[in-house]
Design a protein around this motif. Sequence first.
Motif, PDB file in Angstrom:
ATOM      1  N   GLY A 159       0.792  -1.219   0.000  1.00 40.17           N
ATOM      2  CA  GLY A 159       0.000   0.000   0.000  1.00 40.17           C
ATOM      3  C   GLY A 159       0.825   1.270   0.000  1.00 40.17           C
ATOM      4  O   GLY A 159       0.268   2.376   0.068  1.00 40.17           O
ATOM      5  N   LEU A 160       2.153   1.153  -0.079  1.00 43.83           N
ATOM      6  CA  LEU A 160       3.008   2.338  -0.067  1.00 43.83           C
ATOM      7  C   LEU A 160       2.930   3.119  -1.369  1.00 43.83           C
ATOM      8  O   LEU A 160       3.127   4.337  -1.386  1.00 43.83           O
ATOM      9  N   THR A 161       2.691   2.409  -2.476  1.00 42.50           N
ATOM     10  CA  THR A 161       2.617   3.070  -3.784  1.00 42.50           C
ATOM     11  C   THR A 161       1.417   2.551  -4.562  1.00 42.50           C
ATOM     12  O   THR A 161       0.898   1.465  -4.284  1.00 42.50           O
ATOM     13  N   THR A 162       0.992   3.318  -5.540  1.00 43.21           N
ATOM     14  CA  THR A 162       0.003   2.831  -6.494  1.00 43.21           C
ATOM     15  C   THR A 162       0.729   2.000  -7.546  1.00 43.21           C
ATOM     16  O   THR A 162       1.966   1.981  -7.591  1.00 43.21           O
ATOM     17  N   VAL A 163      -0.026   1.324  -8.390  1.00 44.61           N
ATOM     18  CA  VAL A 163       0.576   0.544  -9.470  1.00 44.61           C
ATOM     19  C   VAL A 163       1.392   1.441 -10.388  1.00 44.61           C
ATOM     20  O   VAL A 163       2.516   1.108 -10.800  1.00 44.61           O
ATOM     21  N   THR A 164       0.865   2.608 -10.697  1.00 43.80           N
ATOM     22  CA  THR A 164       1.545   3.542 -11.592  1.00 43.80           C
ATOM     23  C   THR A 164       2.845   4.047 -10.980  1.00 43.80           C
ATOM     24  O   THR A 164       3.885   4.102 -11.652  1.00 43.80           O
ATOM     25  N   GLU A 165       2.790   4.414  -9.709  1.00 43.04           N
ATOM     26  CA  GLU A 165       4.005   4.899  -9.035  1.00 43.04           C
ATOM     27  C   GLU A 165       5.064   3.814  -8.953  1.00 43.04           C
ATOM     28  O   GLU A 165       6.255   4.072  -9.178  1.00 43.04           O
ATOM     29  N   ALA A 166       4.651   2.591  -8.648  1.00 43.29           N
ATOM     30  CA  ALA A 166       5.602   1.483  -8.561  1.00 43.29           C
ATOM     31  C   ALA A 166       6.250   1.205  -9.905  1.00 43.29           C
ATOM     32  O   ALA A 166       7.458   0.925  -9.979  1.00 43.29           O
ATOM     33  N   SER A 167       5.467   1.268 -10.971  1.00 42.98           N
ATOM     34  CA  SER A 167       6.014   1.009 -12.310  1.00 42.98           C
ATOM     35  C   SER A 167       7.032   2.071 -12.701  1.00 42.98           C
ATOM     36  O   SER A 167       8.070   1.769 -13.292  1.00 42.98           O
ATOM     37  N   ALA A 168       6.749   3.333 -12.355  1.00 40.70           N
ATOM     38  CA  ALA A 168       7.687   4.417 -12.672  1.00 40.70           C
ATOM     39  C   ALA A 168       8.976   4.273 -11.869  1.00 40.70           C
ATOM     40  O   ALA A 168      10.083   4.439 -12.399  1.00 40.70           O
ATOM     41  N   PHE A 169       8.829   3.943 -10.584  1.00 40.38           N
ATOM     42  CA  PHE A 169      10.012   3.768  -9.734  1.00 40.38           C
ATOM     43  C   PHE A 169      10.858   2.601 -10.226  1.00 40.38           C
ATOM     44  O   PHE A 169      12.097   2.664 -10.221  1.00 40.38           O
ATOM     45  N   ALA A 170      10.199   1.520 -10.669  1.00 46.28           N
ATOM     46  CA  ALA A 170      10.922   0.354 -11.186  1.00 46.28           C
ATOM     47  C   ALA A 170      11.722   0.710 -12.429  1.00 46.28           C
ATOM     48  O   ALA A 170      12.855   0.238 -12.611  1.00 46.28           O
ATOM     49  N   ALA A 171      11.145   1.544 -13.300  1.00 46.90           N
ATOM     50  CA  ALA A 171      11.851   1.951 -14.517  1.00 46.90           C
ATOM     51  C   ALA A 171      13.102   2.765 -14.174  1.00 46.90           C
ATOM     52  O   ALA A 171      14.176   2.561 -14.749  1.00 46.90           O
ATOM     53  N   VAL A 172      12.958   3.690 -13.232  1.00 44.54           N
ATOM     54  CA  VAL A 172      14.111   4.505 -12.815  1.00 44.54           C
ATOM     55  C   VAL A 172      15.169   3.632 -12.156  1.00 44.54           C
ATOM     56  O   VAL A 172      16.375   3.764 -12.440  1.00 44.54           O
ATOM     57  N   TYR A 173      14.741   2.735 -11.272  1.00 44.26           N
ATOM     58  CA  TYR A 173      15.667   1.830 -10.587  1.00 44.26           C
ATOM     59  C   TYR A 173      16.427   0.969 -11.594  1.00 44.26           C
ATOM     60  O   TYR A 173      17.651   0.802 -11.504  1.00 44.26           O
ATOM     61  N   THR A 174      15.692   0.420 -12.576  1.00 49.79           N
ATOM     62  CA  THR A 174      16.322  -0.428 -13.592  1.00 49.79           C
ATOM     63  C   THR A 174      17.328   0.359 -14.424  1.00 49.79           C
ATOM     64  O   THR A 174      18.414  -0.148 -14.754  1.00 49.79           O
ATOM     65  N   LEU A 175      16.983   1.575 -14.764  1.00 49.85           N
ATOM     66  CA  LEU A 175      17.893   2.420 -15.539  1.00 49.85           C
ATOM     67  C   LEU A 175      19.186   2.668 -14.763  1.00 49.85           C
ATOM     68  O   LEU A 175      20.288   2.571 -15.325  1.00 49.85           O
ATOM     69  N   LEU A 176      19.070   2.950 -13.482  1.00 44.39           N
ATOM     70  CA  LEU A 176      20.254   3.207 -12.664  1.00 44.39           C
ATOM     71  C   LEU A 176      21.103   1.945 -12.485  1.00 44.39           C
ATOM     72  O   LEU A 176      22.342   1.994 -12.592  1.00 44.39           O
ATOM     73  N   VAL A 177      20.451   0.817 -12.226  1.00 43.53           N
ATOM     74  CA  VAL A 177      21.179  -0.439 -12.046  1.00 43.53           C
ATOM     75  C   VAL A 177      21.895  -0.842 -13.333  1.00 43.53           C
ATOM     76  O   VAL A 177      23.074  -1.215 -13.321  1.00 43.53           O
ATOM     77  N   GLY A 178      21.180  -0.763 -14.456  1.00 45.42           N
ATOM     78  CA  GLY A 178      21.769  -1.166 -15.728  1.00 45.42           C
ATOM     79  C   GLY A 178      22.895  -0.268 -16.177  1.00 45.42           C
ATOM     80  O   GLY A 178      23.887  -0.733 -16.756  1.00 45.42           O
ATOM     81  N   ALA A 179      22.779   1.039 -15.900  1.00 41.04           N
ATOM     82  CA  ALA A 179      23.794   1.988 -16.372  1.00 41.04           C
ATOM     83  C   ALA A 179      24.964   2.123 -15.414  1.00 41.04           C
ATOM     84  O   ALA A 179      26.128   2.166 -15.845  1.00 41.04           O
TER      85      ALA A 179
END
Length: 425
Positions: free
Chosen positions: A233-253
């Motif tokens: 319940g900390l995030t909505t589905v949309t917020e979680a998806s956006a955070f995941a994209a940013v996290y993945t970008l940082l991890v991959g780069a």
Amino acid sequence: MPIVVSVFVVMLMIGAPVGLVMVFAGGAGALSLGGLDYLIIVPDKMFSGVSSFVLIAVPYFIFTSELMSHASLTERLIAFNNALFGRIRGALSHVNITVSVFFAGLTGAAVTDTVSIGRILIPAMKEEGYSAEYSAAVTACSSIIGPIIPPSIIMVVYATILRDVSVIDLFAAGIIPGILMAGSMLAVSIFLAWRKGFPQHEPTALFAAFMAFLVSLPALMVPIVILGGILSGLTTVTEASAFAAVYTLLVGALLYRRLSWAKVWDAMVVTIRFSGVVFFLLAASAVLSWFVVRSGLARDAADIISGVSDSQTVQLLLVIAFLILLGTVMDVLPALVVVGPILHPTMVGLGFDSLHFAIIMIVTLNVSNITPPVGMTLLTAAKIAEVPTERVVVAAIPFFIAVIASILLLAFVPSLSLWLPSLLD
């Protein structure tokens, strides 16, 4: 009604895109209900079909999956799973399935899993002595776990089309069915490994297995970031998806150092293309859904199904058989947006639980990925393995039977789907 059916069938037969078929069929329905004045409803319904806030999650999930693929996540997951299964006969076959479970939490798309996993594991399996058709079959079949274990693009689409089912409940409800399907496929893989004498690796040293886990840990955190935020319940589905994209970008780069600007750009292009397809299908389905409601088609479908039998068991088996047959001629997403607005209210009206039927429908329609002639994961895996599709179809039969057994178990044991969502209430 006859004119709508005629437009729908004729346009499908001439090979028109499914989105256009639904728009024109819905437009024909509007004409039949109220004449030219009703056509103004078509653009209005198309806009309303894509105006839901939760749909912003779709391009984020697609972008995340593309970034993970470009960041060479697959190789790390394979190394980790190989360390777990290396000593067991048929290790690469089992790894193929378990990697799909981990990868499912990152992509939510079956064909993406097939390409990412298949391009590495299929050549490796062939080199170790597995037949090309078996290597393709296990890759294609295990890939259908992707849209079931959250995050799932199909679940987001389903919740958008049918507003009485929430994305969060669907995500929670899909975890156990996804694991069940993986377990049934692993049972088949283990049996075939014993029966056919598949290769066996040397045991992996404990330290090497631990290091493989550490290397893959940042990638394994992606589904935890998504599901942890949503289910807590900390995030909505949309917020979680956006955070995941940013996290993945940082991890991959920054951590894996495998993401260049060119790869990020390529991921963005794929995201835009795929998102465009999804959003147009949703816009078109909104027009057809409106006609289904206004014309009473769902009520008529309920009368037909209940007319066959009063038994809910027979009714459910009938619908499952229909969905499997539909999947032989239509891919999962178009099939969902076409029949979802009809079947869901129909089955709920007959007394079935809304969330339970949603999971049954999603899981069953995913079988379309491994049923010819459409079978996108089958076709993709066969192309990677450089083997005729017909041979892959035959090799996939044991896994297909395992999937059908899982569907039947889910159908007649509702708690497998409903237990985890009940904990969120």
